[in-house]
Scaffold this motif. Structure first.
Motif, PDB file in Angstrom:
ATOM      1  N   GLN A 196      -0.301  57.552 -10.230  1.00  0.00           N
ATOM      2  CA  GLN A 196      -0.446  58.689 -11.132  1.00  0.00           C
ATOM      3  C   GLN A 196      -1.523  58.450 -12.188  1.00  0.00           C
ATOM      4  N   SER A 197      -2.034  57.247 -12.270  1.00  0.00           N
ATOM      5  CA  SER A 197      -2.993  56.964 -13.345  1.00  0.00           C
ATOM      6  C   SER A 197      -4.306  57.672 -13.044  1.00  0.00           C
ATOM      7  N   HIS A 198      -5.097  57.864 -14.073  1.00  0.00           N
ATOM      8  CA  HIS A 198      -6.310  58.651 -13.929  1.00  0.00           C
ATOM      9  C   HIS A 198      -7.351  57.915 -13.101  1.00  0.00           C
ATOM     10  N   CYS A 199      -8.106  58.651 -12.305  1.00  0.00           N
ATOM     11  CA  CYS A 199      -9.112  58.064 -11.416  1.00  0.00           C
ATOM     12  C   CYS A 199     -10.161  57.279 -12.192  1.00  0.00           C
ATOM     13  N   THR A 200     -10.270  57.598 -13.454  1.00  0.00           N
ATOM     14  CA  THR A 200     -11.209  56.905 -14.326  1.00  0.00           C
ATOM     15  C   THR A 200     -10.925  55.404 -14.351  1.00  0.00           C
ATOM     16  N   PHE A 201      -9.668  55.045 -14.183  1.00  0.00           N
ATOM     17  CA  PHE A 201      -9.323  53.627 -14.224  1.00  0.00           C
ATOM     18  C   PHE A 201      -9.893  52.898 -13.014  1.00  0.00           C
ATOM     19  N   GLN A 202      -9.700  53.470 -11.842  1.00  0.00           N
ATOM     20  CA  GLN A 202     -10.232  52.824 -10.642  1.00  0.00           C
ATOM     21  C   GLN A 202     -11.752  52.768 -10.685  1.00  0.00           C
ATOM     22  N   LYS A 203     -12.335  53.842 -11.205  1.00  0.00           N
ATOM     23  CA  LYS A 203     -13.795  53.873 -11.312  1.00  0.00           C
ATOM     24  C   LYS A 203     -14.284  52.787 -12.265  1.00  0.00           C
ATOM     25  N   GLY A 204     -13.606  52.681 -13.399  1.00  0.00           N
ATOM     26  CA  GLY A 204     -13.974  51.637 -14.364  1.00  0.00           C
ATOM     27  C   GLY A 204     -13.868  50.259 -13.754  1.00  0.00           C
ATOM     28  N   ALA A 205     -12.812  50.034 -12.983  1.00  0.00           N
ATOM     29  CA  ALA A 205     -12.615  48.714 -12.370  1.00  0.00           C
ATOM     30  C   ALA A 205     -13.729  48.421 -11.368  1.00  0.00           C
ATOM     31  N   ARG A 206     -14.133  49.451 -10.617  1.00  0.00           N
ATOM     32  CA  ARG A 206     -15.241  49.248  -9.670  1.00  0.00           C
ATOM     33  C   ARG A 206     -16.525  48.936 -10.428  1.00  0.00           C
ATOM     34  N   ILE A 207     -16.769  49.668 -11.512  1.00  0.00           N
ATOM     35  CA  ILE A 207     -18.006  49.448 -12.272  1.00  0.00           C
ATOM     36  C   ILE A 207     -18.122  47.998 -12.739  1.00  0.00           C
TER      37      ILE A 207
END
Ligand SMILES: Cc1ncc(COP(=O)(O)O)c(C=O)c1O
Ligand SMILES: Cc1ncc(COP(=O)(O)O)c(C=O)c1O
Lengths: 492, 492
Positions: B191-202
């Protein structure tokens, strides 16, 4: 203006909005009119503001006049006045009437164009305006949407660097596997902005793999193709993978220019991404007489410049153009269900800017840049830039004609770098002398300049480019420099 | 207003500034007054704006009225009106009179507080205002400057995530060596925001090491400590290194809340950084009745929330608080010569916000949040939040009382999630039915809602929280939902 409680629960009442916004416009009108009366840099000690403000916000709302009065009394006196026409420090950060108008429209409409469907014309205006800027700056067609590339408005150069580094990195890792991140190497000169090294660290490039290549007076502090080639060859020989080369047009310390074409050829040869950082000098590239500095841009993968610096676009606005938007979006896209667009399944392809940047949400920056370009026109902007360049030329001539001073690196744009020579026959410590001079200039409150150190020389930077700067301010600055030089030479 | 050429070369003339800024205020006053007359979401096709605008900017500048007329004719009709009181999509993005005033001051002064010395009171006001917000939200003292922690204003949650991930990563890599980046693992819920996964990839976390842990109705879609513990144990057993756990208070899809205390205990046990993302619901935490949702915050390393969402602070503004500023600054600092501060060598320690964020340059966001808090007061802000929550409660009650509808997840804040049931005895495809309903609602132009999918249920989201929304708008929306439900049920 209603009661404070009603204002909070109905915070966008149109007439309250208009009345209070006019009060702020009046406040700023007075600020601009009186701006020269403030010392450019304040004389203040750390922690002062905290002693003036309470530890908690007020329980009840307060009228706008009371707040504005506190801004006038407590905040303004402790600001560095970046819009003061005697501000010659760092690089300029231009405010303007049009930049402000554009920001007001953006902030007032307050739409969030993270994808096309979330505010269609806001996304489309961004596409139009980055193409306009690309044409003005003289970028090859491949950086335009019409040429298969495209642009986006970020908040900062560092964001542009982080996003393009991520795109470049993921292109390579998708074929070599993620373990190869340990072998990726990035290159820039010792004159490139610290933002580049920071960006590289953020995206996980091993700190040991950041190559900061020395430059010298022989190439006017431009990065030579040979030095990059040598570094790359050595890295390849040790099994490393050259990833990304950052070239700068208009470095922060000295305004130096890296040779884009030569570096582009090296980048091509070794399969590196070439980024051109023209944060400051990009604005000058709209004038034909500076176009040579971006010669070879067709060999770059991305280019960025900051209209918030010297292009009248108030904080913040950075144009990033890329040749292959697909590389950017495949590294940065995300498509969660809550953003899927019911009713547009299978519709025509559109630009979703969330996939061109770090964050999801984003302001409507295109409005600001569009208003600036419309209000002043391409011709007006060229005149604006040339006026600053001419003032900087004049200042440089004055220095050249005065044997007490030395111009350290020939001026390219509107940045002049100089230092004071020791007294005739004197053996002063040049650094101490020039530090003293800079401190005296800034302590006067009549100008604010900063410094740089190159080849162990302490250099004073005079960056002309504030929106209100006129010839008389540059003349005053020259008087000031001479006076303070005399003082500094006179004291043992 | 002078000639266009003069305007460009003297772009901050005080009286031109005032006249043109007033014209924009007038424009926005009319926009807000008439805002309900626009369909919330425009009916437009991709590419339309490009056909209306030239390919190049004008050569000569144009008057502000002409530009505003083009905004009215070409831009406004194609916007999604996020400030329309019938906007219930995504999450709100509040504009307000005070947020606008604060942004005008910030944009007008246009100072750049990247370090203390570059604009002292701008930096200091930021310190004051993030402490104010921390107290309001009810964070433990350790997140305040006075408690050894501190806060910063970013533009987005994703930036806060990227910066804290970088800090957490570099703390671990500094002892394990950079190669260990391949073994770092990060955790969040589905449920967490996709921004988190994106940040982790960055930041270079291997994509295979992002753990997206399932949630279920049993925990109201909150992430359970057990599920995290199991995932972490398995990773540790395979030699991986748990790095960072992101908990969300108020998830984007459903408004779910992760149990901060339980997750904090797991994070502590395994030495992970715990971040609490309260982007939307953080605003509600200023009301005592919601404080339980952040219970356990003393176990977190960082917390963030977006005042630009539901706290009247216009795009963009994200508060990030950290317990250990030193970890942030040692990962993100840079000290090039051109930023060294002649005359302050060895001076008292100050906050240099460039080392708390991605970019160097940054706007004076503190001004905006400070004006909002002063203008409305803590009490006004609580009243504002409660009003929306009450409206959402009413809407939820209507749904509960109508057997055609199902409330999918119990409402926590001002987000209501619901779906239409099939007709009595019908066997409709529930997803198709609710897609049809949502399309009908949005096509009317009288409201704009979005959707989510959970456990294969297609759910309509009604997010109350636009600054102008009053009870009558929520009542109208309920009428609309009922009418469209009837239509949808009536068509086969
Ligand atoms: C050449 C250059 N690159 C990058 C930057 C940093 O830009 P930003 O603060 O937008 O990241 C600057 C700022 O002065 C600069 O001069
Ligand atoms: C819970 C949550 N986290 C993060 C975000 C993304 O925030 P930003 O766009 O500021 O990165 C959102 C946006 O809706 C959100 O709801």
């Amino acid at each position: 203006m209603g009661s404070a409680a009603a204002d909070a629960v109905l915070p966008l009442d149109a007439s309250t909005f208009a009345a209070e916004s006019r009060a702020v416009v009046d406040f700023l009108e007075v600020y601009y009119r009186d701006i020269e009366s403030y010392p450019v840099r304040p004389d203040t000690e750390p922690g002062r503001l905290r002693t003036l403000l309470p530890n908690v916000p007020p329980e009840d709302g307060e009228p706008v006049d009371v707040i504005l009065e506190d801004v006038r009394r407590h905040i303004v006196p402790g600001l560095t006045h970046w819009q003061n026409p005697n501000f010659f420090a760092y690089f300029p950060m231009n405010a303007s009437t049009a930049g402000f108008a554009g920001q007001m429209l953006s902030t007032g409409l307050n739409v969030v164009p993270f994808m096309w469907a979330a505010s269609p014309t806001a996304t489309e205006l961004e596409g139009v305006v980055v193409d306009w800027m690309a044409r003005l700056v003289g970028l090859p067609e491949r950086f335009l949407f019409s040429g298969g590339g495209g642009g986006v408005l970020h908040g900062s150069t560092c964001e542009a660097v982080v996003c393009t580094l991520t795109a470049a990195r993921d292109r390579v890792l998708s074929s070599l596997g993620h373990e190869a991140i340990l072998r990726l190497v990035v290159y820039a000169s010792d004159q490139s902005h610290c933002t580049f090294q920071k960006g590289a660290r953020i995206v996980g490039i091993p700190p040991a793999n950041l190559r900061v290549i020395p430059t010298s007076a022989a190439s006017a502090y431009g990065l030579t193709a040979d030095s990059v080639r040598n570094a790359v060859k050595a890295d390849v020989a040790s099994g490393l993978v050259p990833l990304y080369l950052c070239a700068t047009v208009g470095t922060t310390g000295l305004g130096a220019v890296d040779p884009v074409r030569d570096l582009g050829e090296v980048a091509r040869r070794y399969g590196m991404w070439l980024h051109v950082d023209a944060a400051y000098a990009g604005s000058a590239l709209i004038c034909p007489e500076f176009k040579d500095y971006i010669d070879g841009a067709e060999l770059a993968d991305s280019v960025s410049m900051n209209p918030h610096k010297w292009f009248l676009s108030n904080m913040n606005c950075c144009c990033l153009w890329v040749v292959s938007p697909g590389l950017l979006t495949s590294a940065l896209s995300s498509n969660p269900e809550y953003l899927n667009n019911v009713g547009r399944e299978g519709a025509a392809e559109v630009v979703d800017y969330k996939d061109w940047q770090i964050a999801l949400s984003r302001p409507f920056r295109a409005m600001k840049l569009w208003v600036v370009l419309r209000r002043y026109g391409a011709g007006g902007m060229r005149a604006y830039i040339r006026r600053h360049v001419d003032m900087a030329k004049w200042f440089e001539r004055m220095l050249d004609a005065d044997e007490r001073f030395e111009v350290v690196v020939p001026r390219r744009f509107s940045l002049v770098t100089f230092r004071l020579r020791p007294r005739h026959g004197g053996h002063d410590d040049m650094e101490a002398l020039n530090r003293k001079l800079l401190m005296a200039i800034n302590a006067s409150g009549r100008a604010f300049m900063t410094h740089f150190v190159v080849d162990n020389k302490f250099v004073i930077r005079m960056a002309v480019g504030a929106a209100m700067t006129e010839m008389r301010h540059v003349q005053d600055a020259w008087e000031l420099v001479q006076d303070k030089a005399k003082e500094v030479h006179a004291t043992p």
